[in-house]
Design an enzyme around this catalytic site. Sequence first.
Site, short mmCIF file in Angstrom:
data_model
loop_
_atom_site.label_atom_id
_atom_site.label_comp_id
_atom_site.label_asym_id
_atom_site.label_seq_id
_atom_site.Cartn_x
_atom_site.Cartn_y
_atom_site.Cartn_z
N HIS A 25 0.64 -1.45 -0.09
CA HIS A 25 -0.21 -0.36 0.29
C HIS A 25 1.02 1.93 -0.06
O HIS A 25 0.88 2.03 1.06
CB HIS A 25 -1.11 -0.07 1.47
CG HIS A 25 -1.84 1.11 1.33
ND1 HIS A 25 -2.80 1.19 2.15
CD2 HIS A 25 -2.12 2.53 0.51
CE1 HIS A 25 -3.85 1.76 1.95
NE2 HIS A 25 -3.18 2.86 1.00
N HIS A 27 1.47 4.42 -2.45
CA HIS A 27 0.59 5.52 -4.00
C HIS A 27 1.71 6.08 -4.20
O HIS A 27 2.36 6.88 -3.87
CB HIS A 27 -0.46 6.26 -3.75
CG HIS A 27 -1.30 5.97 -2.71
ND1 HIS A 27 -2.53 5.63 -3.41
CD2 HIS A 27 -1.62 5.65 -1.82
CE1 HIS A 27 -3.43 5.45 -3.03
NE2 HIS A 27 -3.46 5.18 -2.07
N HIS A 209 -9.47 1.14 -1.40
CA HIS A 209 -9.30 1.77 -0.55
C HIS A 209 -11.06 1.84 -0.22
O HIS A 209 -12.16 2.26 0.04
CB HIS A 209 -9.11 2.63 -0.65
CG HIS A 209 -7.52 3.42 -0.55
ND1 HIS A 209 -6.92 2.40 -2.00
CD2 HIS A 209 -6.84 4.07 -0.49
CE1 HIS A 209 -5.54 3.05 -2.01
NE2 HIS A 209 -5.53 3.50 -0.30
N GLU A 212 -11.27 3.60 6.36
CA GLU A 212 -10.10 4.57 5.88
C GLU A 212 -11.73 5.59 6.91
O GLU A 212 -11.02 6.71 7.88
CB GLU A 212 -9.69 5.38 5.17
CG GLU A 212 -8.35 6.16 5.61
CD GLU A 212 -7.46 6.69 4.50
OE1 GLU A 212 -8.23 6.61 3.06
OE2 GLU A 212 -6.53 7.28 4.94
N ASP A 291 1.56 4.39 2.40
CA ASP A 291 0.68 5.78 2.36
C ASP A 291 1.40 6.25 1.62
O ASP A 291 0.81 5.52 0.41
CB ASP A 291 -0.27 5.40 2.89
CG ASP A 291 -2.28 6.07 2.64
OD1 ASP A 291 -2.15 5.01 1.40
OD2 ASP A 291 -3.07 6.20 3.73
N ASP A 292 1.53 6.99 1.55
CA ASP A 292 1.75 8.36 1.09
C ASP A 292 3.08 9.07 0.81
O ASP A 292 3.39 9.93 2.49
CB ASP A 292 1.30 9.43 0.62
CG ASP A 292 -0.79 8.74 0.46
OD1 ASP A 292 -0.22 8.77 -0.71
OD2 ASP A 292 -0.80 8.61 0.54
#
Length: 355
Positions: A25, A27, A209, A212, A291-292
Amino acid sequence: MTATLPSRPTTLAGALELLPKVELHCHVEGAIRPTTVMELAAKNGIALPADDPTELYRYESLNGFLEVFFLVQGVLADQGDWARIAYEAAVDGAAHGMVYRESFFTPARLMAKGQGLGAIIAGLDEGCAAAEAETGVVVNLICDFDREFGPEVALATAEELVALKRAGAPGIERVLGVGYDSIEIGQEPGWYAAAFRTAGAGGLRRTAHQGENSGPDAILACVDLLGAERIDHGMSILEDPDVVSRFVDDRIALTVCPNSNIRIANAFPELAQHVYPAMREAGILATLNTDDPALTDLDLGYEYASAAEAFGYGWDEMVDIALDGVEACWLEDADKAGVRARVADAREALRPDLG
Ligand code: ADE
Ligand code: ZN
């Protein structure tokens, strides 16, 4: 001459940085270096609201974060830009022990500006291949539908992906599956059933996703209505023991991003209060991911080290978590066995010498 064996790490954090890790996971647009954001914006004539983009990287909510994510995505103009960010994201991950990643890319916003899906994938593939040649890290891709653009765009994208697959387009073999991301509020998983069905029928794996910013009913709907084999985040799952049982029984994985949930979703005041340990105690295959990373000042080594510290996990529990990442990945069996062996071998080879 006797070879000198490398000495074992002397801290848990040091060993976790070196531990071979899988990431499911992350991006690619959330992994763009801030300096690259500035350089691409200048190259492509795009004005940013701040000279240093990191000044914008403070979030009160998922939707607040997404505004910045969209801005960062907006600096990408051509195939070479996609190649550059894929390369940099992979080498930056490799620097923290990442050996295999399934990376999201979310093309809808750029396709709406006229970029071709085939060129985006070809660019990402070039960057991944260059990083692979340099570091040995392997990166495959997951094409995310952007819920902000709705189910019709998602279906058209799924159809195009399947057509690219049939045509053997450059880089398409790296795209293992589809998912969706972006806004959750005001969305229903079922709206995307046709897009996910089309992708599944075309031989693509499926993830989503969810949880969240939504409850366990929406998480279950992703499995039942979209055929999702994994759920990205899944933070709210513990609210429904029946949904938990389903995930435990069917070994459906969660790709959890604890630090992101603190920094982006503001879901917990501090890491120690995250539900990740409770997910694992319930028997869920809960993996660990960033994630990011560039938008939240994270890396996978830190994600592992901070989880160990906040949740009181030792070396063996962290190696088990890394192995769960391997179990949940979408590599073919032989390749999966190779990655599993690398992680398993590291259990003794890198076991920290804590004195
Ligand atoms: N896109 C990038 N990061 C995301 C996240 N944490 N949630 C939803 N969409 C995203
Ligand atoms: Zn995400």
